[in-house]
Design a protein around this motif. Structure first.
Motif, mmCIF file in Angstrom:
data_model
loop_
_atom_site.group_PDB
_atom_site.id
_atom_site.type_symbol
_atom_site.label_atom_id
_atom_site.label_comp_id
_atom_site.label_asym_id
_atom_site.label_seq_id
_atom_site.Cartn_x
_atom_site.Cartn_y
_atom_site.Cartn_z
ATOM 1 N N GLY A 50 26.321 46.960 74.578
ATOM 2 C CA GLY A 50 25.896 45.669 74.047
ATOM 3 C C GLY A 50 26.051 45.590 72.538
ATOM 4 N N ALA A 51 26.422 44.421 72.053
ATOM 5 C CA ALA A 51 26.430 44.085 70.628
ATOM 6 C C ALA A 51 27.208 45.106 69.807
ATOM 7 N N SER A 52 26.692 45.457 68.617
ATOM 8 C CA SER A 52 27.386 46.372 67.712
ATOM 9 C C SER A 52 26.378 47.398 67.219
ATOM 10 N N SER A 108 36.939 53.764 66.550
ATOM 11 C CA SER A 108 37.226 52.347 66.806
ATOM 12 C C SER A 108 36.053 51.655 67.472
ATOM 13 N N GLU A 109 35.487 52.291 68.500
ATOM 14 C CA GLU A 109 34.358 51.677 69.200
ATOM 15 C C GLU A 109 33.176 51.521 68.245
ATOM 16 N N ARG A 110 32.890 52.543 67.499
ATOM 17 C CA ARG A 110 31.711 52.505 66.630
ATOM 18 C C ARG A 110 31.892 51.535 65.468
ATOM 19 N N MET A 111 33.140 51.228 65.128
ATOM 20 C CA MET A 111 33.397 50.296 64.023
ATOM 21 C C MET A 111 33.695 48.881 64.530
ATOM 22 N N SER A 112 33.488 48.641 65.803
ATOM 23 C CA SER A 112 33.862 47.332 66.342
ATOM 24 C C SER A 112 32.897 46.214 65.955
ATOM 25 N N GLY A 157 25.557 37.591 62.384
ATOM 26 C CA GLY A 157 25.650 38.928 62.984
ATOM 27 C C GLY A 157 26.849 39.104 63.887
ATOM 28 N N GLN A 158 27.889 38.332 63.648
ATOM 29 C CA GLN A 158 29.063 38.384 64.525
ATOM 30 C C GLN A 158 30.308 38.947 63.840
ATOM 31 N N CYS A 159 30.170 39.362 62.551
ATOM 32 C CA CYS A 159 31.365 39.877 61.872
ATOM 33 C C CYS A 159 31.140 41.179 61.116
ATOM 34 N N LEU A 213 38.333 37.318 68.058
ATOM 35 C CA LEU A 213 39.316 38.063 67.276
ATOM 36 C C LEU A 213 39.369 39.469 67.859
ATOM 37 N N PRO A 214 40.519 40.116 67.771
ATOM 38 C CA PRO A 214 40.542 41.517 68.191
ATOM 39 C C PRO A 214 39.575 42.326 67.313
ATOM 40 N N VAL A 215 38.796 43.188 67.947
ATOM 41 C CA VAL A 215 37.960 44.112 67.185
ATOM 42 C C VAL A 215 38.702 45.449 67.090
ATOM 43 N N ASN A 216 38.119 46.347 66.332
ATOM 44 C CA ASN A 216 38.780 47.639 66.099
ATOM 45 C C ASN A 216 39.190 48.294 67.425
ATOM 46 N N ALA A 217 38.307 48.212 68.433
ATOM 47 C CA ALA A 217 38.589 48.884 69.708
ATOM 48 C C ALA A 217 39.724 48.220 70.495
ATOM 49 N N ASP A 218 40.123 47.016 70.102
ATOM 50 C CA ASP A 218 41.239 46.359 70.793
ATOM 51 C C ASP A 218 42.592 46.803 70.251
#
Lengths: 172, 319, 728
Positions: B91-93, A141-145, A42-44, C659-664
């Motif tokens: 928190g989280a995604s 971007s935030e919602r797709m992070s 659940g980390q990617c 890793l950079p995420v989209n928001a980064d």
């Protein structure tokens, strides 16, 4: 154990080890390898599927817990020649490179647009009490992070999603 | 992942007394895959009737199975308990928030690297085996409330906001139900870091009760290593009301710094009745941090907490 | 009817500019895109054969020597078919282009997490549980312990010119600083995976690899079989970034297990195993010395790098690779020093050398610009050399000045040397930073077969891979351009060692090398068509399936009565030594640093790059976006953390290796300058896959300095390091 999964409108009766995750059931038992295993924790987000309309990490749920739930995987969204609007936009905007995170990105984005239509706020939404959400680059971007992309097609992913989101808004 | 018997509970009484429940599964399966959790029997509680958010005694009663995303999006929560919405959304995604439940979130285990690595001694995993974090990499670790046996932090954002809101945890056991103040719910590690809460064997969290919202401004500020999708290094849930230019009421809880969501009433008392000046904030923070100590790799959390708290208080005290 | 070409001389014919189809250098969508977005492109652990068994690795829990293995419980589990260990398991993956097996053996544990056995079972669930049930007795090793403080300085890695010490003493302005970068992981989204299947003596391995012609030999060598009996198939590779250059432990283990069980065996590494037991980029310590006159003109450059690897690994991070030729300065001292550690193997991660070397050098250049009070863009411009200052070679091209100028304009660079901490918006301190980009350019031998059918379709076959780099797209475009076909009439088949051996994807050489072989094959087909028309190849126009010459236009179907086939082969030659070949660029960033918490956000970032002919501006841009984002990660978030006691990687997952995420990542902008480099290859194109990371992080770190006055020299610039320098 015996369990029944409903995937992309089809019913599959399975007899599997209770330890089998939904992701492993899809990939190892149903030959639906569109959902990817990138981390299994659940980390990617590469394993994202849509369960009863909501995006989830299929690696962190047991297949046997999902009977009666309508699962949609990337294979259920569209096929070459008949792509969904988001799939098509990802191709035109080059919203991927190696393509491994892509099915998860597209499932995630598909459900995310519905979350935004329902007015769900995000961590970057200024006004928590608003009934509607406007999907600018920052919101997308935030919602797709929750979907990592090491090829880092993020700017193109944002462009693809924004295009589809804006088109939907116009249509409504 | 060791083999287990899977069963599904159809009502609460059937579930109570079972050794291991599974709901969202986002943390339990994560740890089972690593071999950290090895239940031989798991009880699926996802079909139980605990998915509603109800108006209750002037506040809210949140069913234990309400997902983090439903809770964050609930308009009553957004309007009345914005600190909770903000904490959940940080928190989280999106995917994890859709699966993670209210009850499960409270019971999240630590993200300590050594707890998750079965080949490293860990008193939380195997009491008496030792703590590998001490002397190891400690970026994630506690500056408050730790012991010589464990320096792990609690990873939840939601629970930090609930701590500031004086939430109560409703649990159902063999002998009936009881309500536990969240401030009494978590244990400090002392010499048994494996015992994280006061829950008895087989007790099931059925709901979280939020008292009527306190007056004043609310905020949740989370500081982390990337812009999104990372655990807190430091977080602050704050609620402050002002009267006549002085601080009237405060509730402040902290995440990322201690084995449980951290609250310190003595520190809060040092703010009440005073003018919101830097001197007031700093003097109170000295009380909050009176026993704070770092392990090297997390020393920065002390100044980081001090600075973040000052900014949060400054924002909340603005009239 | 094959065409071989050795690159001994510059090729100034620019033949591609004479073509008429008009598809090359256009932003064509990837032809395999619809497969990827619909989940129907098949990666390594997919298309599982009937009856496939699942293999799961057992990791070494500590350093030392395996004395005993307790696998009784595992053997008793129903469904467990085999437990593989022994001398043939790989200690670590092969290095890129090794072409032979790496060190083998699963008894000596050189790093925590080393794979020491593979459990094979009928289901993944059983194999995983069985693997976790195995315990080991590991004794302290009787070999010499590694000592991370004990560096070796190989003689041929030390060079000097003039007298740097003297130049430093006499300099009007000098910089002498030490920088550090941590270990990095490539973190391709697809974990390493292989499915092995034997048919008698013939092994077919479906894998996730970047360089199949080498991988085939490495795998054969590890197994002790004839390479002729090994076929590797990798049509889609879920990212590589160096981590899949050489054969890795799972391929060999899968092959051994398939042999032993007589059934196909699939092994997919867990993410934790990818972190622990594939490759890391070595941590580096770099001392950089710059001597300059009052105008910022360099008279001396010193660059020493300290890196590490496992015992008996030849590879070391080539940190100083670009230092000799990037800037002027007649006095130089450049050296690399290597130590042996008990840590995961060090190997290639995107742009080995320049990724970290140019980054630290460009921070030092920023320190020089600040010390001299000179605009950092201007400082670099003043130090562009006429030719390679150490090798006395001319540059094949040097576009640094052009990229600096164009990039600064595109970004809106403020050249007035704004003082640090001079711009604030609420809690946020705003700054600008820039850096140069430079990466060596390489050509590698490569072969491809192109077949033209009378029906006007063409097929390209090579064992070249597409790891997301756009190979399918550019080879389609190139073939369509050369043969006058619509792209839809071209099919590109990659990633199969049954095809002619290509260059492989790595070192940024893939497109230029594999592309050149396709170019040559097409050129020879053109020659054949021209001959059939009785004209000269250079007078022939191919367009829309028609051959046009001497005022005649004939459909290809009328000229060909059978498929026409040609194998093109490019071979590197003297142009690799006669001139200094590199790609160039410049990065510009605007960062915001939170004055309360020290958190940094990249608000804007721009890159301008020159890499010869751009074959597809869409996929080339995406490669640059990827490189720049690696740079954001290197600058702000990415660090493999090693336990100080035993070197194990503690943050071996995506929750804690950030890793950079989209928001980064903001909406990065990229500009590609049009160029023809005749020395590079017959296409005048150069590599672009790594250029985007070579210095990118420095633009952000320099931005942090400009925003805050805090100079972070220990990467990444996590908030604690920034915080330490901010006012309370």
């Amino acid at each position: 154990m015996k369990t029944t999964l409903t995937i992309n409108g089809n019913t599959h009766a399975l007899d599997i080890d209770p330890r089998t995750t939904l992701l492993d059931a899809l990939r190892n038992h149903l030959d639906l390898t569109g959902s990817k295993k990138g981390c299994d924790h659940g980390q990617c987000g590469a394993c994202t599927v849509i369960a009863d309309g909501r995006r989830i990490n299929s690696c962190l749920t047991l297949a046997c817990m999902m009977d009666g739930v309508e699962i949609t995987t990337v294979e259920g969204l569209g096929k070459p020649g008949d792509l969904s609007p988001l799939q098509d936009a990802f191709v035109r905007h080059d919203g991927f490179q190696c393509g491994y995170c892509t099915p998860g990105q597209i499932c995630s984005a598909t459900a995310m647009l519905e979350e935004a239509r329902a007015g769900w706020p995000s961590a970057v939404t200024d006004n928590l009490e608003g009934e509607t959400v406007s999907l600018g680059n920052g919101e997308i971007s935030e919602r797709m992070s929750g979907n990592l992309c090491r090829c880092a097609a993020y700017p193109n992913i944002v462009d693809a999603i924004r295009e589809v989101s804006e088109r939907k808004e116009v249509a409504e | 992942m060791t083999p287990f018997n899977y069963e599904r509970a159809s009502d609460i009484s059937e579930a109570v007394g079972k050794p291991q429940f599974i709901a969202g599964g986002t943390n339990l399966l994560d740890l089972m895959k690593l071999g950290v959790e090895t239940p031989d029997r798991i009880t699926d509680i996802t079909r139980l009737d605990m998915k509603n958010i109800e108006d209750h005694e002037g506040g809210l009663r949140i069913g234990a199975l309400v997902s983090n995303s439903d809770l964050a999006a609930d308009m009553r929560v957004r309007q009345t308990y914005p600190v909770l919405s903000r904490a959940l959304l940080s928190g989280a995604s999106g995917q994890l928030r859709n699966m993670a439940t209210t009850g499960g979130n409270l019971l999240q285990r630590t993200r300590c690297y050594y707890f998750q690595d079965k080949s490293s001694p860990c008193n939380k995993r195997e009491p008496g085996s030792g703590c590998s974090a001490i002397g190891g990499v400690t970026r994630l670790h506690a500056i408050l409330g730790a012991s010589e046996h464990c320096i792990a932090t609690h990873p939840s954002d939601m629970a930090v906001a609930m701590q500031a809101l004086d939430a109560l945890v409703e649990v159902e056991g063999k002998d009936g139900s009881r309500r536990i103040a969240l401030s009494d719910f978590y244990r400090l590690p002392e010499d048994r870091p494996d015992r994280e809460t006061v829950l008895e064997y087989g007790e099931l969290i059925t709901a979280v009760v939020l008292p009527p919202a306190p007056t004043g401004k609310q905020t949740y500020r989370k500081v982390r290593d990337r812009a999104s999708y990372a655990f807190a290094l430091v977080s602050v849930a704050g609620i402050v009301s002002m009267q006549d230019g002085k601080i009237a009421q405060v509730a402040l809880a902290f995440g990322g710094v201690a084995p449980r969501p951290w609250r310190d009433l003595e520190f809060e008392a040092a703010l009440v009745g005073r003018a919101p000046t830097r001197e007031t904030f700093d003097a109170a923070t000295d009380i909050l941090l009176r026993d704070a100590s770092g392990q090297g790799g997390n020393d920065f959390k002390i100044p980081l907490l001090r600075r973040t708290l000052r900014a949060v208080l400054t924002e909340l005290c603005e009239e | 009817m094959n065409l071989h070409h050795k690159m001994d001389e510059a090729d100034r014919r620019n033949r591609l500019d004479d073509m008429a189809q008009g598809v090359l250098s256009t932003p064509m969508d990837r032809p395999e895109g619809p497969l990827k977005v619909s989940g129907t492109a098949t990666y390594a652990h997919e298309a599982q054969p009937e009856g496939m068994l699942h293999g799961v690795f057992v990791r070494a829990p500590r350093l030392g020597r395996v004395v005993e293995k307790d696998d009784a419980a595992a053997r008793e589990m129903a469904g467990v078919e085999a437990i593989i260990s022994g001398d043939r398991l790989l200690r670590n993956p092969a290095q890129g282009t090794a072409n032979e097996a790496p060190i083998q053996g699963a008894t000596e544990v050189h790093y925590v997490g080393q794979p020491v056995a593979l459990v094979v079972a009928d289901t993944f669930e059983t194999a995983r549980a069985a693997a976790q049930s195995i315990s080991f007795e590991i004794a302290d090793a009787d070999r010499a312990p590694t000592d991370p403080r004990n560096y070796d300085s190989p003689e041929d890695e030390q060079s000097s010119m003039g007298d740097l010490e003297k130049a430093m003493k006499e300099a009007a302005i000098s910089i002498d600083q030490t920088y550090t970068t941590p270990s990095h992981n490539s973190a391709a989204m697809e974990p390493h995976a292989s499915i092995a299947h034997w048919d008698g003596e013939k092994l077919t391995l479906r894998g996730s690899y970047q360089m199949l012609k080498y991988n085939r030999n490495e795998l054969a060598d590890a197994l002790g079989v004839d390479p002729e009996n090994v076929r590797i198939v990798a049509p889609y590779v879920g990212g590589g970034f160096g981590s899949k250059l050489g054969i890795a432990p799972e391929a060999v283990a899968a092959a051994l297990a398939a042999k032993e069980t007589g059934r196909p065996v699939g092994v997919a590494m867990t993410r934790q195993q990818v972190f622990e037991s594939t490759m890391r980029r070595s941590e580096t310590k770099q001392r950089i010395r710059l001597a300059a006159d009052a105008n910022g003109r360099l008279s001396g450059i010193g660059h020493d790098a300290w890196v590490s690897n496992l015992p008996d690994e030849d590879y070391f991070e080539p940190v100083t690779q670009a230092t000799p030729f990037t800037y002027r300065g007649e006095n130089r001292m450049i050296g690399t020093h290597v130590t042996r550690v008990s840590r995961t193997c060090a190997g290639s991660v995107r742009a080995p050398g320049e990724a970290v070397g140019v980054t630290c050098f460009e921070i030092a250049m920023d320190e020089l610009a600040n010390a001299a009070g000179i605009d950092p863009v201007e400082l670099r411009r003043r130090n562009i050399a006429e030719q390679d200052p150490t090798g006395d070679q001319p540059y094949s091209s040097n576009k640094l000045d052009a990229t600096l100028t164009s990039g600064a304009a595109a970004f809106g660079w403020d050249n007035s040397c704004p003082a640090p901490s001079s711009r604030r918006e609420g809690e946020w301190l705003i700054g600008q930073g820039m850096a140069s980009a430079v990466r060596v350019n390489t050509l590698m031998g490569s072969k491809a077969r192109v077949t033209l059918d009378p029906d006007g379709t063409a097929t390209v076959e090579t064992d070249m891979t597409d790891i997301g780099t756009g190979t399918y797209a550019i080879l389609t475009q190139l073939t369509a351009e050369m043969l006058g076909l619509k792209p839809s009439a071209v099919e590109v088949r990659l990633g199969d060692t049954d095809h002619p051996p290509g260059a492989g994807s790595g070192g940024s050489w893939g497109a230029a090398s594999a592309g050149s072989s396709v170019f040559l094959a097409c050129q020879s087909l053109r020659g054949h068509i021209a001959k059939a028309l009785g004209t000269d190849e250079k007078d022939l126009t191919l367009k829309d399936g028609q051959a046009i010459a001497d005022n005649r236009s004939v459909p290809l179907s009328e000229i060909l009565d059978a498929p026409l086939e040609s194998i093109g082969e490019i071979e590197p030659g003297d142009t690799g030594d006669d001139v200094r070949q590199a790609t160039w660029g410049a990065y510009f960033s605007e960062v915001a640093v939170n004055a309360v918490t020290g958190e940094t956000r990249v608000r804007r970032m721009h890159g301008t790059f020159a890499a010869g002919r751009i074959l597809n501006p869409k996929t080339a841009r995406s490669q640059c976006l990827g490189g720049m984002t690696f740079g954001i990660g290197m600058a702000l978030t990415e660090e493999l953390m090693h336990d100080p006691r035993d070197g194990r990687i503690v943050n071996r997952d995506f929750a804690e290796y950030h890793l950079p995420v989209n928001a980064d990542v903001p909406q990065l902008t990229v500009e590609l300058l049009e160029e023809r480099d005749p020395w590079a290859n017959p296409m005048q194109a150069k590599g672009i896959g790594e250029l985007g990371i070579c210095g990118a992080a420095a633009a952000i770190l320099n931005g942090i300095y400009n925003a805050t006055g805090v100079r972070v020299r220990d990467l990444p610039a996590t908030l604690d390091k920034v915080l330490a320098g901010l006012d309370d």
